[in-house]
Write a protein that holds these residues in place. Sequence first.
Motif, PDB file in Angstrom:
ATOM      1  N   SER A   6     -53.417   6.393  15.173  1.00 13.15           N
ATOM      2  CA  SER A   6     -54.594   5.568  15.442  1.00 13.15           C
ATOM      3  C   SER A   6     -55.835   6.440  15.360  1.00 13.15           C
ATOM      4  N   PRO A   7     -56.954   5.881  14.876  1.00 13.05           N
ATOM      5  CA  PRO A   7     -58.202   6.657  14.872  1.00 13.05           C
ATOM      6  C   PRO A   7     -58.654   7.008  16.290  1.00 13.05           C
ATOM      7  N   THR A  24     -42.360  12.930   8.126  1.00 16.65           N
ATOM      8  CA  THR A  24     -41.056  12.579   8.687  1.00 16.65           C
ATOM      9  C   THR A  24     -40.955  11.121   9.121  1.00 16.65           C
ATOM     10  N   LYS A  25     -42.089  10.436   9.227  1.00 14.67           N
ATOM     11  CA  LYS A  25     -42.084   9.061   9.717  1.00 14.67           C
ATOM     12  C   LYS A  25     -43.337   8.355   9.229  1.00 14.67           C
ATOM     13  N   LYS A  26     -43.265   7.029   9.093  1.00 20.12           N
ATOM     14  CA  LYS A  26     -44.424   6.243   8.680  1.00 20.12           C
ATOM     15  C   LYS A  26     -44.647   5.117   9.675  1.00 20.12           C
ATOM     16  N   SER A  27     -45.921   4.849   9.984  1.00 18.42           N
ATOM     17  CA  SER A  27     -46.305   3.732  10.846  1.00 18.42           C
ATOM     18  C   SER A  27     -47.582   3.129  10.263  1.00 18.42           C
ATOM     19  N   GLY A  28     -47.435   2.007   9.566  1.00 17.73           N
ATOM     20  CA  GLY A  28     -48.587   1.405   8.893  1.00 17.73           C
ATOM     21  C   GLY A  28     -49.126   2.339   7.824  1.00 17.73           C
ATOM     22  N   HIS A  29     -50.404   2.711   7.924  1.00 17.13           N
ATOM     23  CA  HIS A  29     -51.034   3.616   6.964  1.00 17.13           C
ATOM     24  C   HIS A  29     -51.025   5.060   7.445  1.00 17.13           C
ATOM     25  N   TRP A  30     -50.226   5.345   8.459  1.00 13.01           N
ATOM     26  CA  TRP A  30     -50.179   6.676   9.053  1.00 13.01           C
ATOM     27  C   TRP A  30     -48.813   7.323   8.821  1.00 13.01           C
ATOM     28  N   TYR A  31     -48.821   8.653   8.642  1.00 13.59           N
ATOM     29  CA  TYR A  31     -47.583   9.420   8.512  1.00 13.59           C
ATOM     30  C   TYR A  31     -47.518  10.473   9.603  1.00 13.59           C
ATOM     31  N   LYS A  32     -46.336  10.606  10.208  1.00 11.16           N
ATOM     32  CA  LYS A  32     -46.111  11.714  11.133  1.00 11.16           C
ATOM     33  C   LYS A  32     -45.746  12.916  10.281  1.00 11.16           C
ATOM     34  N   VAL A  33     -46.473  13.998  10.444  1.00  7.59           N
ATOM     35  CA  VAL A  33     -46.272  15.189   9.624  1.00  7.59           C
ATOM     36  C   VAL A  33     -46.066  16.410  10.512  1.00  7.59           C
ATOM     37  N   THR A  34     -45.436  17.411   9.932  1.00  9.01           N
ATOM     38  CA  THR A  34     -45.239  18.696  10.587  1.00  9.01           C
ATOM     39  C   THR A  34     -45.722  19.780   9.645  1.00  9.01           C
ATOM     40  N   GLY A  49     -48.062  15.900  14.161  1.00  8.04           N
ATOM     41  CA  GLY A  49     -49.078  14.917  14.502  1.00  8.04           C
ATOM     42  C   GLY A  49     -49.148  13.858  13.429  1.00  8.04           C
ATOM     43  N   TRP A  50     -50.103  12.959  13.568  1.00  6.58           N
ATOM     44  CA  TRP A  50     -50.241  11.824  12.654  1.00  6.58           C
ATOM     45  C   TRP A  50     -51.474  11.986  11.763  1.00  6.58           C
ATOM     46  N   VAL A  51     -51.305  11.620  10.477  1.00  7.85           N
ATOM     47  CA  VAL A  51     -52.384  11.718   9.493  1.00  7.85           C
ATOM     48  C   VAL A  51     -52.431  10.416   8.704  1.00  7.85           C
ATOM     49  N   ARG A  52     -53.626   9.899   8.485  1.00  9.68           N
ATOM     50  CA  ARG A  52     -53.816   8.680   7.688  1.00  9.68           C
ATOM     51  C   ARG A  52     -53.386   8.957   6.250  1.00  9.68           C
ATOM     52  N   SER A  53     -52.712   8.020   5.629  1.00 12.47           N
ATOM     53  CA  SER A  53     -52.134   8.229   4.293  1.00 12.47           C
ATOM     54  C   SER A  53     -53.174   8.606   3.242  1.00 12.47           C
ATOM     55  N   ARG A  54     -54.399   8.118   3.357  1.00 11.36           N
ATOM     56  CA  ARG A  54     -55.420   8.431   2.344  1.00 11.36           C
ATOM     57  C   ARG A  54     -55.801   9.911   2.335  1.00 11.36           C
ATOM     58  N   HIS A  55     -55.423  10.639   3.387  1.00 10.27           N
ATOM     59  CA  HIS A  55     -55.737  12.067   3.460  1.00 10.27           C
ATOM     60  C   HIS A  55     -54.594  12.942   2.968  1.00 10.27           C
ATOM     61  N   LEU A  56     -53.512  12.317   2.502  1.00 13.41           N
ATOM     62  CA  LEU A  56     -52.356  13.067   2.027  1.00 13.41           C
ATOM     63  C   LEU A  56     -52.184  12.885   0.529  1.00 13.41           C
ATOM     64  N   LYS A  57     -51.708  13.922  -0.130  1.00 14.49           N
ATOM     65  CA  LYS A  57     -51.397  13.865  -1.553  1.00 14.49           C
ATOM     66  C   LYS A  57     -49.926  14.220  -1.710  1.00 14.49           C
ATOM     67  N   PRO A  58     -49.127  13.306  -2.275  1.00 15.89           N
ATOM     68  CA  PRO A  58     -47.694  13.598  -2.400  1.00 15.89           C
ATOM     69  C   PRO A  58     -47.428  14.728  -3.398  1.00 15.89           C
TER      70      PRO A  58
END
Length: 65
Positions: A6-7, A24-34, A49-58
């Motif tokens: 969440s913001p 490691t996990k997705k919740s809506g537009h957010w990904y749990k990352v390590t 922690g959690w990061v909004r998907s638009r800030h990640l590049k696969p």
Amino acid sequence: MRNKPSPNGVALGLLSPRDWVRATKKSGHWYKVTTNTKTTSGLKEGTSGWVRSRHLKPETCMQIN
């Protein structure tokens, strides 16, 4: 990176485009990352922690044994 998807979550730190994380996990537009290594902003390796998907590049990474 935030403590919940969440913001309004508490900010744990910043990630730069050069930082590598594992999702490691997705919740809506957010990904749990390590974090895979210490980040440029100083987050320790293994920080989650959690990061909004638009800030990640696969990226695809392959390990060969």
